[in-house]
Write a protein that holds these residues in place. Structure first.
Motif, mmCIF file in Angstrom:
data_model
loop_
_atom_site.group_PDB
_atom_site.id
_atom_site.type_symbol
_atom_site.label_atom_id
_atom_site.label_comp_id
_atom_site.label_asym_id
_atom_site.label_seq_id
_atom_site.Cartn_x
_atom_site.Cartn_y
_atom_site.Cartn_z
ATOM 1 N N PHE A 1 0.842 -1.214 0.000
ATOM 2 C CA PHE A 1 0.000 0.000 0.000
ATOM 3 C C PHE A 1 0.871 1.256 0.000
ATOM 4 C CE2 PHE A 1 -3.713 2.478 0.512
ATOM 5 C CZ PHE A 1 -3.407 3.506 1.382
ATOM 6 N N THR A 2 1.907 1.256 0.817
ATOM 7 C CA THR A 2 2.788 2.434 0.909
ATOM 8 C C THR A 2 3.494 2.679 -0.417
ATOM 9 O OG1 THR A 2 3.164 1.865 3.223
ATOM 10 C CG2 THR A 2 4.635 3.511 2.272
ATOM 11 N N LEU A 3 3.987 1.606 -1.029
ATOM 12 C CA LEU A 3 4.682 1.748 -2.315
ATOM 13 C C LEU A 3 3.727 2.298 -3.379
ATOM 14 C CD1 LEU A 3 6.859 -1.490 -2.404
ATOM 15 C CD2 LEU A 3 7.693 0.860 -2.474
ATOM 16 N N VAL A 4 2.502 1.767 -3.377
ATOM 17 C CA VAL A 4 1.504 2.235 -4.342
ATOM 18 C C VAL A 4 1.220 3.722 -4.105
ATOM 19 C CG1 VAL A 4 -0.953 2.065 -4.977
ATOM 20 C CG2 VAL A 4 0.430 -0.001 -4.759
ATOM 21 N N PHE A 5 1.062 4.064 -2.835
ATOM 22 C CA PHE A 5 0.769 5.455 -2.463
ATOM 23 C C PHE A 5 1.904 6.377 -2.902
ATOM 24 C CE2 PHE A 5 -2.730 7.242 -0.433
ATOM 25 C CZ PHE A 5 -2.363 8.361 0.291
ATOM 26 N N LEU A 6 3.155 5.932 -2.637
ATOM 27 C CA LEU A 6 4.325 6.743 -2.999
ATOM 28 C C LEU A 6 4.410 6.903 -4.513
ATOM 29 C CD1 LEU A 6 7.082 5.421 -0.554
ATOM 30 C CD2 LEU A 6 6.203 7.754 -0.682
ATOM 31 N N ALA A 7 4.134 5.829 -5.207
ATOM 32 C CA ALA A 7 4.181 5.881 -6.676
ATOM 33 C C ALA A 7 3.155 6.873 -7.204
ATOM 34 C CB ALA A 7 3.925 4.489 -7.258
ATOM 35 N N ILE A 8 1.981 6.900 -6.571
ATOM 36 C CA ILE A 8 0.935 7.828 -6.997
ATOM 37 C C ILE A 8 1.389 9.272 -6.724
ATOM 38 C CG2 ILE A 8 -1.406 8.661 -6.488
ATOM 39 C CD1 ILE A 8 -2.153 5.713 -5.930
ATOM 40 N N ILE A 9 1.966 9.486 -5.530
ATOM 41 C CA ILE A 9 2.373 10.858 -5.158
ATOM 42 C C ILE A 9 3.491 11.343 -6.067
ATOM 43 C CG2 ILE A 9 3.394 12.304 -3.355
ATOM 44 C CD1 ILE A 9 2.242 10.317 -1.327
ATOM 45 N N THR A 10 4.493 10.500 -6.266
ATOM 46 C CA THR A 10 5.666 10.945 -7.026
ATOM 47 C C THR A 10 5.406 10.937 -8.531
ATOM 48 O OG1 THR A 10 6.520 8.695 -7.066
ATOM 49 C CG2 THR A 10 7.294 10.122 -5.273
ATOM 50 N N GLU A 11 4.357 10.266 -8.960
ATOM 51 C CA GLU A 11 3.972 10.212 -10.380
ATOM 52 C C GLU A 11 5.071 9.643 -11.265
ATOM 53 O OE1 GLU A 11 2.672 14.211 -11.273
ATOM 54 O OE2 GLU A 11 0.624 13.713 -10.709
ATOM 55 N N LYS A 12 5.863 8.745 -10.670
ATOM 56 C CA LYS A 12 6.918 8.118 -11.475
ATOM 57 C C LYS A 12 6.298 7.134 -12.463
ATOM 58 C CE LYS A 12 10.706 9.755 -9.452
ATOM 59 N NZ LYS A 12 11.388 10.829 -10.130
ATOM 60 N N LEU A 13 5.215 6.499 -12.008
ATOM 61 C CA LEU A 13 4.519 5.545 -12.870
ATOM 62 C C LEU A 13 3.047 5.912 -12.900
ATOM 63 C CD1 LEU A 13 5.966 2.094 -11.710
ATOM 64 C CD2 LEU A 13 6.193 3.085 -13.983
ATOM 65 N N ASP A 14 2.376 5.486 -13.954
ATOM 66 C CA ASP A 14 0.937 5.725 -14.050
ATOM 67 C C ASP A 14 0.220 5.078 -12.858
ATOM 68 O OD1 ASP A 14 -1.823 4.446 -15.177
ATOM 69 O OD2 ASP A 14 -1.416 6.439 -15.993
ATOM 70 N N LYS A 15 -0.707 5.821 -12.250
ATOM 71 C CA LYS A 15 -1.304 5.321 -10.997
ATOM 72 C C LYS A 15 -2.171 4.090 -11.228
ATOM 73 C CE LYS A 15 -5.288 8.435 -10.700
ATOM 74 N NZ LYS A 15 -5.896 9.558 -10.006
ATOM 75 N N THR A 16 -2.785 3.992 -12.390
ATOM 76 C CA THR A 16 -3.610 2.810 -12.689
ATOM 77 C C THR A 16 -2.726 1.567 -12.737
ATOM 78 O OG1 THR A 16 -5.148 4.137 -13.967
ATOM 79 C CG2 THR A 16 -5.197 1.769 -14.352
ATOM 80 N N LEU A 17 -1.614 1.716 -13.396
ATOM 81 C CA LEU A 17 -0.666 0.602 -13.513
ATOM 82 C C LEU A 17 -0.200 0.148 -12.137
ATOM 83 C CD1 LEU A 17 0.332 -0.540 -16.182
ATOM 84 C CD2 LEU A 17 2.304 0.962 -16.053
#
Lengths: 309, 439
Positions: free
Chosen positions: B12-28
């Motif tokens: 969950f934290t990794l997904v959240f961080l990925a969404i915040i940093t926008e390094k990867l598409d959030k859907t992916l």
């Protein structure tokens, strides 16, 4: 002169001219003036209005490109105010109504002259899409035998608008790329173009691509007619940029380059066989005479309005 | 159990961080997280399917289809032009009419659609008459987030809350949230108007500028005349939309889930326009990545619940205070602060089971004003979206539209107005919740 208003108005006029065409912009301009007279809460005495209109006149003169038909209407308005004692907002509103009627009458007469030209041919070429041209095409329906039309394909939007007009009016037409017209030249009886303006150097300002086409047609001895009403003539003696250009940075195949884009083309008046105006179909020498006469009147009016303040 | 909790929280934290940093598409990222948890057995497939809230997804899908059809039929363009003409080029009228219309549209359409319709016209109108467009655009942004709070369908957090909390209906959202939304809208507008009082004023005494605005209006008249919407299109689309709203409002009588109403309305729209519009094109316009993002997120939250993480969070919350009002206000302000900087959807998705657990057990299980906690969550999550430029999708989209029209609004520029505006709305919400608690 309000410096800040100039770029805003210039941008707006260029955008509207591109979207609507010079004729429709002219009508919108006059109607906007009327609405302004009616809602203006400042000083509406004659001299105050003259000052305000002169300010607007100067701003229009400073715009690039200069919109000849707008400036002419404003000039006439100033002369009206100058000559009519005790003129007020109501008089100005009525005067704008008369300007609108004049525009309609001018277009009707151009339509009649154009319909007569259309009756001279069985197959004609169309390239530009001006409102005057559109009006001529519509005006001819039911009055003359409609010619077949070859549409010289150019910018997609402009070609589509032209096709819509032709379809609506019931013309038979086919489309040929503007680059391949050499194959259909023999079919043509004449070509009909629109124009933005005619300047004091005898140059017609036409749509991009029209100049090359007109030269090609002229060389192939295909008569070229041009439709333009005299309210769109540019009488200034100084050189001004009717066609403005911009340098755009582009990239293709990994190569960065600059592309110079011009809004319009230039072509000498003499290329045309006839110019369709509200005064009838004029030859180039006749057009020059009309231009010179109107230019003198324009410059006289210009002197008069400068003397108002 | 501990290991399971650590893994699920880490995902969950990794997904959240990925969404915040926008390094990867959030859907992916959300889909990857969900499938990782399913394939490694941290949540069974059937449990994952149960965790996906199809109510939310179908409601979103239905509304997307309805909005897309209305857009294709040019109803929005017509409405925006009519609104522009009503202003008569008067800066004060532009400010209020567009601001209030944004709030109303946002309550029934998604915020992004609302700003896509309104922002370009506002910029064209204001710049066309030489006004700085920024205060007008900022007002539209703020009012889109505020207005969207008023109904269950106005903002994704509300859609999730309304779909997952059983006793909350479409009408109850309107009943409880309209007042803080209206008061907040007016106060925020008055604040921006006061701050820009030297520019947002009538120009009728300046001839040239008045002419400028009349030229703009004249052109809008012409565009409106050319925008020939067939009467049948307008009647069909607005009737169906009206019917959908009617069924939303009458949920207490019909007991039809909003998702059923929305999807039915969408299907009716597609049938009504099957000849005029391309069905596949319309369906393709549904934001499938957004719906898949929701699905992935729900699975991850389901895994958190399954691992007992959310129970731990809810027990921790209870230990902060045993004063329910204080807890509600903490939820309000914490939701707002979170929403200002991160996507409010994952936050709300996690908070719902936490708060449900909190209300069903322990000190607050018999709290008569328990419903307040949901309004606090909705108000905080939605109003908090105004906090920063990245706080809501509508903010990002509006600023992007502005940039295409040559208007730059930086993160700092945004904060100058967004912080006061958000504080105003949260103070209104605080006062309102306290009032409701003691009512």
């Amino acid at each position: 002169m309000e410096v800040k208003l100039l770029p805003v108005l210039n941008r707006q006029l260029v955008s509207l001219d591109r979207l609507r065409g010079a004729d429709q912009l002219g009508e919108e301009f006059v109607r906007s003036l009327k609405r302004t007279y009616q809602t203006y809460s400042g000083d509406t005495n004659r001299y105050a209005l003259i000052r305000e209109l002169l300010d607007l006149y100067d701003i229009l003169l400073a715009c690039r490109p200069r919109m000849a038909n707008l400036i002419l209407d404003l000039q006439k308005t100033l002369i009206f105010l100058a000559e009519k004692e005790n003129a007020g907002v109501l008089d100005l509103s009525n005067f704008t109504d008369s300007l609108l009627r004049l525009k309609k009458a001018r277009m009707d007469r151009a339509g009649e002259a154009g319909a007569e030209v259309l009756s001279r041919g069985q197959t004609i070429l169309l390239h530009s899409h001006s409102r005057t041209l559109k009006f001529i095409l519509e005006h001819a329906v039911g009055k003359v035998e409609l010619p077949d039309v070859i549409v010289a394909e150019q910018d997609q939007n402009k070609t589509t608008r032209l096709m819509i007009s032709l379809k609506r009016c019931g013309y038979k037409f086919k489309v040929v790329s503007e680059y391949s017209l050499s194959h259909v030249l023999e079919e043509l009886d004449f070509a009909l173009f629109g124009a933005l303006t005619l300047d004091s150097h005898g140059n017609l300002i036409v749509g991009p691509g029209s100049s090359a086409l007109m030269c090609q047609l002229s060389r192939a001895r295909v008569p070229v007619y041009l439709a333009i009403t005299t309210n769109k003539l540019s009488f200034w003696e100084d050189s001004f940029d009717a066609a403005f250009s911009e340098l755009r940075k582009k990239e293709r195949a990994g190569i960065e380059y600059e592309k110079q884009v011009f809004s319009h083309d230039l072509i000498p008046l003499d290329v045309c066989k006839g110019i369709i105006t509200e005064r009838g179909v004029l030859t180039p020498p006749q057009m020059r005479m009309v231009f010179d006469k109107m230019q003198r009147a324009f410059l006289d009016r210009e002197k008069l309005i400068r003397s108002l303040v | 159990m501990m290991f399971e909790q650590v893994v699920v929280v880490s995902v969950f934290t990794l997904v959240f961080l990925a969404i915040i940093t926008e390094k990867l598409d959030k859907t992916l990222v959300a889909l990857f997280g969900a499938l990782f948890l399913i394939s490694t057995g941290f949540i069974e497939f059937e449990e994952a399917v149960d965790a996906v809230d199809f109510n939310t997804i179908c409601l979103l899908m239905g509304m997307m289809l309805i909005v897309e059809t209305l857009s294709e039929v040019q109803i929005f363009r017509w409405s925006a032009l009519k609104l522009g003409l009503l202003t008569k080029g008067n800066p004060v009228l532009i400010f209020f009419l567009f601001g209030l219309s944004t709030a109303v549209f946002s309550a029934f359409l998604d915020n992004v659609t609302t700003v896509l319709i309104i922002v370009p016209l506002v910029i064209t109108l204001t710049e066309g008459i030489g006004l700085p467009a920024t205060p007008f655009v900022m007002t539209v942004i703020f009012l889109s987030n505020i207005g969207g709070t008023a109904t269950m369908i106005g903002d994704p957090p509300n859609i999730i809350i309304g779909s997952q909390v059983e006793h909350l209906t479409f009408m109850s959202f309107i009943q409880y949230l309209t007042l803080p939304v209206v008061v907040s809208s007016l106060l925020v507008m008055l604040y921006i108007l006061y701050k820009n009082r030297s520019t947002i004023k009538s120009r009728n005494s300046s001839f040239s500028w008045l002419f400028m605005s009349n030229l703009m209006l004249e052109d809008m008249y012409c565009e409106l005349e050319e925008l020939k919407i067939p009467r049948s299109h307008a009647v069909k689309s607005l009737s169906i939309f009206g019917l959908v709203l009617l069924f939303f409002f009458s949920h207490n009588i019909t007991h039809l889930e909003p998702s059923v109403v929305a999807l039915s309305g969408a299907v009716l729209m597609l049938i009504a326009f099957h000849k005029e519009l391309n069905l596949h094109h319309l369906i393709a316009k549904v934001e499938w990545p957004t719906l898949l993002f929701f699905a992935g997120l729900f699975v991850i939250v389901g895994a958190l619940e399954h691992a007992g993480v959310l129970k731990i969070v809810s027990h921790s919350l209870v230990s902060i205070t045993d004063n329910f009002l204080l807890l509600v206000l903490i939820v309000l302000w914490a939701s707002a602060m979170f929403s200002a900087v991160v996507d409010n959807i994952p936050f709300v998705a996690v908070m719902i089971p936490v708060l449900k657990d909190l209300l069903s057990s322990g000190a607050f299980s018999h709290e008569p004003k328990s419903q307040l906690i949901w309004w606090a969550l909705a108000l905080g999550a939605c109003f908090g979206g105004n906090g920063t430029l990245i706080g809501a999708s509508a903010n990002v989209v509006s600023v992007a539209i502005a940039k295409t029209k040559g208007l730059t609004i930086t993160f700092k520029d945004f904060l100058k107005d967004s912080i006061p505006a958000t504080v105003i709305t949260l103070l209104v919400s605080t006062a309102y919740i306290v009032f409701l608690y003691y009512l």
